[in-house]
Design an enzyme around this catalytic site. Sequence first.
Site, short mmCIF file in Angstrom:
data_model
loop_
_atom_site.label_atom_id
_atom_site.label_comp_id
_atom_site.label_asym_id
_atom_site.label_seq_id
_atom_site.Cartn_x
_atom_site.Cartn_y
_atom_site.Cartn_z
N HIS A 108 0.86 -1.19 0.00
CA HIS A 108 0.00 0.00 0.00
C HIS A 108 0.90 1.24 0.00
O HIS A 108 1.91 1.25 0.70
CB HIS A 108 -0.90 -0.02 1.25
N THR A 140 -6.14 -9.27 5.21
CA THR A 140 -7.23 -9.87 5.98
C THR A 140 -8.54 -9.41 5.33
O THR A 140 -8.51 -8.66 4.35
CB THR A 140 -7.17 -9.40 7.45
N GLU A 142 -10.66 -7.31 6.24
CA GLU A 142 -10.86 -5.85 6.28
C GLU A 142 -9.77 -5.17 5.44
O GLU A 142 -8.58 -5.43 5.65
CB GLU A 142 -10.79 -5.38 7.73
C1 GRF Z 1 1.59 0.94 -5.90
O1 GRF Z 1 1.73 2.28 -5.53
C2 GRF Z 1 1.06 0.12 -4.75
O2 GRF Z 1 1.44 0.64 -3.50
C3 GRF Z 1 -0.43 0.23 -4.93
O3 GRF Z 1 -0.63 0.25 -6.31
C4 GRF Z 1 0.52 0.77 -6.96
C5 GRF Z 1 0.91 -0.23 -8.01
O4 GRF Z 1 1.90 0.24 -8.86
N1 GRF Z 1 -1.10 -0.87 -4.26
P1 GRF Z 1 2.55 -0.74 -9.92
O5 GRF Z 1 1.43 -1.28 -10.82
O6 GRF Z 1 3.27 -1.83 -9.20
O7 GRF Z 1 3.49 0.13 -10.72
#
Ligand code: GRF
Length: 206
Positions: A108, A140, A142
């Site tokens: 994330h 998870t 959530e």
């Molecule tokens: C990343 O910033 C990740 O944190 C989020 O979605 C983005 C995906 O980027 N979950 P990529 O497709 O790996 O370039």
Amino acid sequence: MNIVVLVSGSGTNLQAIIDAVRSGYINAHIALVVSDKGDAYAMERAKKDGIETLFMDPKIFKSKEDYDKAVVKYLRDKNVDMICLAGYMRVLSAYFVREYKGRIINIHPALLPSFKGVNGIKDALDYGVKVTGPTVHFVTEEVDSGPIIAQAVVEVKDDDTEDSLRERVHEEEHKIYPKAIKEFVEGKLEIKGRRVFRRHEHENKD
Ligand code: GRF
């Protein structure tokens, strides 16, 4: 160890995982890359590397659970040990999460539990935080709430735009995600309640 990566977008994290597997940093096999978007550039990256891909079109399923059931059915033949979400924009159903409990991880782009959801970078910038950064966590039921495996800190600069900040957050993502996957593959991660601990060598023996 068989890893499956779920993607929806450009796939820079997928690329970091592919590179880490190819270099031997992660001792595992990427068995499949699944996308809910047929034109995701991540799929090109996988194909370029000779990795099997599966595009599952959400439009042909009645519900999120039906979609996930179809994906899981496909995964059953692959002896999946671990699932990595890398920019996968669908929320997993409870069915999927239960099926692979403790074996799904996500990256994330904000320091959880702050700025959950799909706009983690913009939300952090708009809020005015001085530091942000990516979080790797277990998935998870959530959303964006599972035990945290790793985080990295990125300073927010006065002249940052969403794009410039995203670039620096991504740089850190590409370091901490492969590292966390390596630790999982090597059996080093142990979940106790909300916390994730590193097992030491001698504890791995039995
Ligand atoms: C990343 O910033 C990740 O944190 C989020 O979605 C983005 C995906 O980027 N979950 P990529 O497709 O790996 O370039």
